[in-house]
Design a protein around this motif. Structure first.
Motif, PDB file in Angstrom:
ATOM      1  N   GLU A 135       5.993   6.685  16.193  1.00 45.68           N
ATOM      2  CA  GLU A 135       5.011   7.262  15.272  1.00 45.68           C
ATOM      3  C   GLU A 135       5.237   6.753  13.852  1.00 45.68           C
ATOM      4  N   ALA A 136       6.499   6.747  13.430  1.00 39.33           N
ATOM      5  CA  ALA A 136       6.818   6.280  12.084  1.00 39.33           C
ATOM      6  C   ALA A 136       6.472   4.807  11.917  1.00 39.33           C
ATOM      7  N   THR A 137       6.721   4.014  12.948  1.00 38.22           N
ATOM      8  CA  THR A 137       6.422   2.582  12.870  1.00 38.22           C
ATOM      9  C   THR A 137       4.931   2.346  12.648  1.00 38.22           C
ATOM     10  N   ALA A 138       4.088   3.061  13.396  1.00 32.72           N
ATOM     11  CA  ALA A 138       2.643   2.887  13.253  1.00 32.72           C
ATOM     12  C   ALA A 138       2.165   3.364  11.883  1.00 32.72           C
ATOM     13  N   GLU A 139       2.646   4.527  11.445  1.00 31.06           N
ATOM     14  CA  GLU A 139       2.199   5.082  10.160  1.00 31.06           C
ATOM     15  C   GLU A 139       2.621   4.202   8.994  1.00 31.06           C
ATOM     16  N   ARG A 140       3.846   3.696   9.039  1.00 28.41           N
ATOM     17  CA  ARG A 140       4.334   2.866   7.940  1.00 28.41           C
ATOM     18  C   ARG A 140       3.688   1.479   7.950  1.00 28.41           C
ATOM     19  N   ALA A 141       3.326   0.986   9.128  1.00 26.20           N
ATOM     20  CA  ALA A 141       2.596  -0.287   9.200  1.00 26.20           C
ATOM     21  C   ALA A 141       1.217  -0.131   8.564  1.00 26.20           C
ATOM     22  N   LEU A 142       0.560   0.980   8.853  1.00 27.16           N
ATOM     23  CA  LEU A 142      -0.731   1.239   8.227  1.00 27.16           C
ATOM     24  C   LEU A 142      -0.589   1.324   6.713  1.00 27.16           C
ATOM     25  N   LEU A 143       0.418   2.063   6.254  1.00 22.64           N
ATOM     26  CA  LEU A 143       0.620   2.222   4.817  1.00 22.64           C
ATOM     27  C   LEU A 143       0.894   0.882   4.151  1.00 22.64           C
ATOM     28  N   ALA A 144       1.752   0.073   4.747  1.00 23.45           N
ATOM     29  CA  ALA A 144       2.076  -1.230   4.167  1.00 23.45           C
ATOM     30  C   ALA A 144       0.844  -2.127   4.094  1.00 23.45           C
ATOM     31  N   THR A 145       0.010  -2.085   5.127  1.00 26.62           N
ATOM     32  CA  THR A 145      -1.181  -2.928   5.155  1.00 26.62           C
ATOM     33  C   THR A 145      -2.205  -2.475   4.119  1.00 26.62           C
ATOM     34  N   LEU A 146      -2.426  -1.166   4.024  1.00 26.04           N
ATOM     35  CA  LEU A 146      -3.389  -0.659   3.060  1.00 26.04           C
ATOM     36  C   LEU A 146      -2.912  -0.847   1.628  1.00 26.04           C
ATOM     37  N   GLU A 147      -1.626  -0.675   1.393  1.00 25.75           N
ATOM     38  CA  GLU A 147      -1.121  -0.786   0.026  1.00 25.75           C
ATOM     39  C   GLU A 147      -1.240  -2.199  -0.519  1.00 25.75           C
ATOM     40  N   ALA A 148      -1.448  -3.170   0.356  1.00 21.68           N
ATOM     41  CA  ALA A 148      -1.605  -4.542  -0.115  1.00 21.68           C
ATOM     42  C   ALA A 148      -2.858  -4.693  -0.972  1.00 21.68           C
ATOM     43  N   GLY A 149      -3.860  -3.807  -0.753  1.00 21.13           N
ATOM     44  CA  GLY A 149      -5.074  -3.959  -1.542  1.00 21.13           C
ATOM     45  C   GLY A 149      -5.801  -2.665  -1.813  1.00 21.13           C
ATOM     46  N   CYS A 150      -5.125  -1.536  -1.616  1.00 19.69           N
ATOM     47  CA  CYS A 150      -5.784  -0.240  -1.777  1.00 19.69           C
ATOM     48  C   CYS A 150      -4.839   0.719  -2.482  1.00 19.69           C
TER      49      CYS A 150
END
Length: 334
Positions: free
Chosen positions: A240-255
């Motif tokens: 669960e943490a892996t998926a949530e943190r992957a989403l956060l890392a991807t979004l933070e690149a441009g959001c």
């Protein structure tokens, strides 16, 4: 053998670190807490404007890198999404309640709060989702430990036996505050919760409800410590943490807008639900997806698949305009 665990000095941090220490201790292995002051503990002002999550983690992480402590215990939501090469999250224990808690005067809920009620929180994520649900609410930026924030709620200032509010802090001037259920539960203060907010209304911060035990990446683990960490690892919480943190890392690149995310690993399927919201709650983008994984253990393949799920949902949100939403004051997701 005795090991040193770095922790922040708040009541919540020391309580959850002691929980980890007690769970990993046996007749061969003992753990002692080492209190580390972080920027978030010694700096005043809005948490969001201080830089969000990392203000609570940097000093602890440096203590691990410098060998001042053998490991550090973090609230996972306090860790920035990008993992430093010098550090490794060695274990994520079973997850506590992921939800946000409304702590309101007179037992009120989100439905029964009066129009214009004053709600205290330092989290852009909570502000955005609360305003999306109840645009009539007045959001008040607050900081402080759990007791200090609860003392801001009318009537709650009379309930504190654990610790006093900070000197000079206002008392009883708010209708409610919003905190994490996990922290309140760990402190044994669940009496303060008037509503555990449904994730359909408010998605938590990525990693909320989870603890992370972090060690130096180059650290050679002796058998007792390696066994203790392995026994403290929870497969579902890790995925669960892996998926949530992957989403956060991807979004933070441009959001830079507030982000909420919740992954659930149930019967071999990993579900991920996420939201990005304008700070004033005027627009939200919410998407979800799932993937089937081997539920027996966290392997490189299952970890990669969980990470890919986070990237997939984030990309769906970017395609739908998440990067065009008005930003919050900083990239804090708490």
């Amino acid at each position: 053998m005795a090991y040193r665990i770095g922790t922040r000095g708040s009541a919540l941090a020391t309580t959850q670190t002691q929980w980890v220490a007690d769970a990993m201790s046996d007749e061969h292995t003992a753990f002692e807490q080492v209190i580390i002051k972080t920027k978030g503990d010694v700096t005043t002002g809005s948490l969001a404007n201080l830089g969000g999550t990392g203000v609570f983690a940097t000093a602890l992480r440096q203590a691990v890198i410098d060998g001042e402590v053998d490991m550090a215990v973090h609230s996972l939501k306090d860790l920035p999404a990008k993992q430093p090469a010098e550090l490794h999250i060695a274990a994520i224990p079973a997850r506590a309640d992921v939800r946000d808690a409304l702590c309101a005067a007179n037992g009120m809920t989100l439905e029964t709060l009066p129009k214009g009620a004053k709600i205290g929180t330092g989290s852009p994520r909570r502000v955005a989702q609360l305003l999306a649900y109840r645009p009539d609410l007045e959001m008040i930026d607050i900081r402080g430990n759990v007791q200090t924030r609860l003392a801001r709620v009318a009537g709650y200032e009379h309930h504190h036996d654990n610790a006093p509010a900070a000197a000079g802090s206002p008392k009883g001037d708010l209708d409610a505050v919003v905190l994490a259920c996990a922290g309140i539960d760990r402190l044994g203060m669940d009496w303060a919760i008037t509503e555990r907010i449904d994730p359909d209304i408010m998605l938590p911060a990525p990693g909320q409800g989870s603890l992370a035990i972090e060690i130096a990446a180059n650290k050679t683990l002796d058998a007792p410590l390696a066994n203790a960490l392995a026994a403290h690892q929870d497969t579902g919480a890790r995925l669960e943490a892996t998926a949530e943190r992957a989403l956060l890392a991807t979004l933070e690149a441009g959001c830079a807008s507030p982000i909420g995310a919740l992954a659930r690993f149930v019967n071999g399927t990993l579900h991920l639900d996420a939201v990005v919201a304008a700070m004033d709650g005027s627009k939200t983008i919410r998407r979800q997806a799932s993937t089937t994984l081997d539920e027996s253990a966290v392997t490189e393949a299952t970890s990669d698949a969980a990470y890919a799920l986070g990237v997939e949902v984030a990309q769906m949100m970017i395609d739908d305009g998440a990067d065009l939403l008005p930003p919050g004051p900083a990239r804090g997701t708490r």
